[in-house]
Design an enzyme around this catalytic site. Structure first.
Site, PDB file in Angstrom:
ATOM      1  N   ILE A  11      54.738  15.878  -4.165  1.00 40.85           N
ATOM      2  CA  ILE A  11      55.355  15.287  -5.360  1.00 40.85           C
ATOM      3  C   ILE A  11      54.271  14.869  -6.352  1.00 40.85           C
ATOM      4  O   ILE A  11      54.407  15.025  -7.567  1.00 40.85           O
ATOM      5  CB  ILE A  11      56.261  14.100  -4.964  1.00 40.85           C
ATOM      6  CG1 ILE A  11      57.267  14.556  -3.906  1.00 40.85           C
ATOM      7  CG2 ILE A  11      56.991  13.545  -6.186  1.00 40.85           C
ATOM      8  CD1 ILE A  11      58.026  13.440  -3.231  1.00 40.85           C
ATOM      9  N   ASN A  31      42.787  11.333  -0.294  1.00 39.57           N
ATOM     10  CA  ASN A  31      41.833  11.487   0.817  1.00 39.57           C
ATOM     11  C   ASN A  31      41.837  12.903   1.381  1.00 39.57           C
ATOM     12  O   ASN A  31      41.080  13.213   2.298  1.00 39.57           O
ATOM     13  CB  ASN A  31      42.098  10.456   1.931  1.00 39.57           C
ATOM     14  CG  ASN A  31      43.437  10.672   2.618  1.00 39.57           C
ATOM     15  OD1 ASN A  31      44.141  11.648   2.351  1.00 39.57           O
ATOM     16  ND2 ASN A  31      43.801   9.764   3.506  1.00 39.57           N
ATOM     17  N   PHE A  77      51.447   7.548  -5.033  1.00 39.30           N
ATOM     18  CA  PHE A  77      52.116   8.408  -4.049  1.00 39.30           C
ATOM     19  C   PHE A  77      51.472   8.336  -2.668  1.00 39.30           C
ATOM     20  O   PHE A  77      52.151   8.571  -1.673  1.00 39.30           O
ATOM     21  CB  PHE A  77      52.048   9.888  -4.480  1.00 39.30           C
ATOM     22  CG  PHE A  77      52.800  10.198  -5.728  1.00 39.30           C
ATOM     23  CD1 PHE A  77      54.162  10.414  -5.697  1.00 39.30           C
ATOM     24  CD2 PHE A  77      52.146  10.272  -6.951  1.00 39.30           C
ATOM     25  CE1 PHE A  77      54.869  10.707  -6.849  1.00 39.30           C
ATOM     26  CE2 PHE A  77      52.843  10.556  -8.107  1.00 39.30           C
ATOM     27  CZ  PHE A  77      54.201  10.774  -8.063  1.00 39.30           C
ATOM     28  N   TYR A 145      58.252   4.409   9.055  1.00 38.12           N
ATOM     29  CA  TYR A 145      58.005   4.972   7.723  1.00 38.12           C
ATOM     30  C   TYR A 145      58.783   4.175   6.676  1.00 38.12           C
ATOM     31  O   TYR A 145      58.216   3.682   5.690  1.00 38.12           O
ATOM     32  CB  TYR A 145      58.404   6.455   7.693  1.00 38.12           C
ATOM     33  CG  TYR A 145      58.490   7.005   6.295  1.00 38.12           C
ATOM     34  CD1 TYR A 145      57.347   7.108   5.500  1.00 38.12           C
ATOM     35  CD2 TYR A 145      59.715   7.405   5.751  1.00 38.12           C
ATOM     36  CE1 TYR A 145      57.428   7.592   4.202  1.00 38.12           C
ATOM     37  CE2 TYR A 145      59.804   7.892   4.462  1.00 38.12           C
ATOM     38  CZ  TYR A 145      58.656   7.985   3.692  1.00 38.12           C
ATOM     39  OH  TYR A 145      58.748   8.453   2.399  1.00 38.12           O
TER      40      TYR A 145
END
Ligand code: UDP
Length: 329
Positions: A11, A31, A77, A145
């Site tokens: 995204i 990363n 994000f 999550y």
């Protein structure tokens, strides 16, 4: 300058393109654990973006970026996003998604940056008590999550009270499709999502697409989800930032099409768009899948002026073009 964390991901990369097209100066921080350097190279051909490799879990990495550039706002994000993995390895999710974001927020406060758009999720709602799900639906996540994302929402609320840091939380439903020009796309390893998995099973190697359960309490027995196109979603981030700039007010918005499609429905649409039969079998339910999830996204439409324009068929067609590109890599 706008800082986009996780801009090498699915995204994130589509949002970078949207912001490039709108003329923003962008620095991407990633990363590259799940994001791809090839995606960054592609983005750098599309626009003059800066890239800084780093990890939010190391506060020095993000501090360096704020020292180097004059950041006006952050689109955030960077996160791990596999529900199953979050159950078996919760620490990874709390450390990265929650603690990593805490490092980001503290760095923003330190440097006087007071605007952030955050990639949240309908997983913060947990098992739906009613559908369509609006922003007032109780938040009771059923996996780490979802909990890690809810923790961030809570931190943001409290950083607003304490420091005046304004945030827009965007709760996405299922994201689908790829860049219309196939420059970037959904590139997860392993891939767990529905549409790419259906499409991948057309690339030979005897793969059969697996429907996870057809005994749910839905009209055709398969799970219902709300598949929002990734380019429409990217546009919502820009509208959210413009809203923050204009109103200087924290808020939360669901992003979905408000239309539920069953797994069977999506599968049939894939066969139709591709014009071919796809090998399929029904297997056991996947743990933790609610029967029905779809959004009430009226608030994003009325308040942000968001107009999702792409259909499920558009998403499938662009995802297929991308899969073809990916299969040649
Ligand atoms: N699904 C499936 N087969 C797959 C992948 C997904 O039947 O190979 C189903 C899954 O059980 C769910 C829906 O498709 O009902 C959407 O799953 P996905 O992983 O794409 O997104 P989620 O809803 O978990 O965020």
């Amino acid at each position: 300058m706008i800082l986009i964390t996780g801009g090498a991901g699915y995204i994130g990369s589509h949002t970078v393109i949207n912001f490039i097209n709108a003329g923003y100066d962008i620095v991407v921080f990633d990363n590259l654990e799940n994001g791809h350097i090839e995606t960054i190279e592609t983005l750098q051909k599309i626009g003059n973006i800066k890239f800084e490799k780093g990890d939010l879990r190391n506060i020095e990495d993000i501090e360096k970026v704020f020292n180097k550039y004059k950041i006006d706002a952050v689109i955030h994000f960077a996160a791990f996003a596999l529900v199953g993995e979050s159950v078996t390895n919760p620490g990874k999710y709390y450390r990265n998604n929650a603690f990593g974001t805490l490092n980001l927020l503290d760095t923003m406060v330190k440097h006087g940056v007071k605007k952030i758009v955050f990639s949240s999720t309908c997983a913060t709602y947990g098992e739906p008590k009613y559908t369509p799900i609006d922003e007032k639906h109780p938040q009771s996540p059923i996996n780490p999550y979802g909990t890690s994302k809810l923790m961030v929402e809570m931190m943001m609320k409290e950083y607003d009270i304490a420091y005046g840091l304004k945030s827009i939380k965007l709760r996405y439903f299922n994201v689908a499709g790829c860049d219309s020009l196939s420059r970037v796309g959904e590139w997860h390893e392993p891939e767990t999502h529905l549409i790419p998995n259906i499409l991948k099973s057309t690339f030979g190697e005897g793969k059969t697409f697996k429907i996870f359960g057809n005994d749910y309490d839905t009209p055709d027995g398969t799970c219902i989800r709300d598949y929002v196109n990734v380019e429409d979603l990217a546009q919502a981030h820009r509208l959210a930032l413009e809203y923050l700039n204009r109103e200087n007010k924290s808020d939360v918005f669901n992003l979905g099409t408000e239309k539920g499609d069953s797994v069977k429905n999506v599968f049939d649409s894939c066969e139709k768009v591709l014009g071919q039969k796809i090998p399929v079998e029904v297997v056991e339910r996947r743990a933790g899948d609610p029967a029905k999830l779809y959004a009430d996204a009226n608030k994003a439409k009325t308040v942000l002026g968001w107009k999702p324009a792409k259909t499920l068929e558009n998403s499938i067609a662009s995802a297929y073009e991308w899969e073809k590109t990916l299969s040649k890599r």
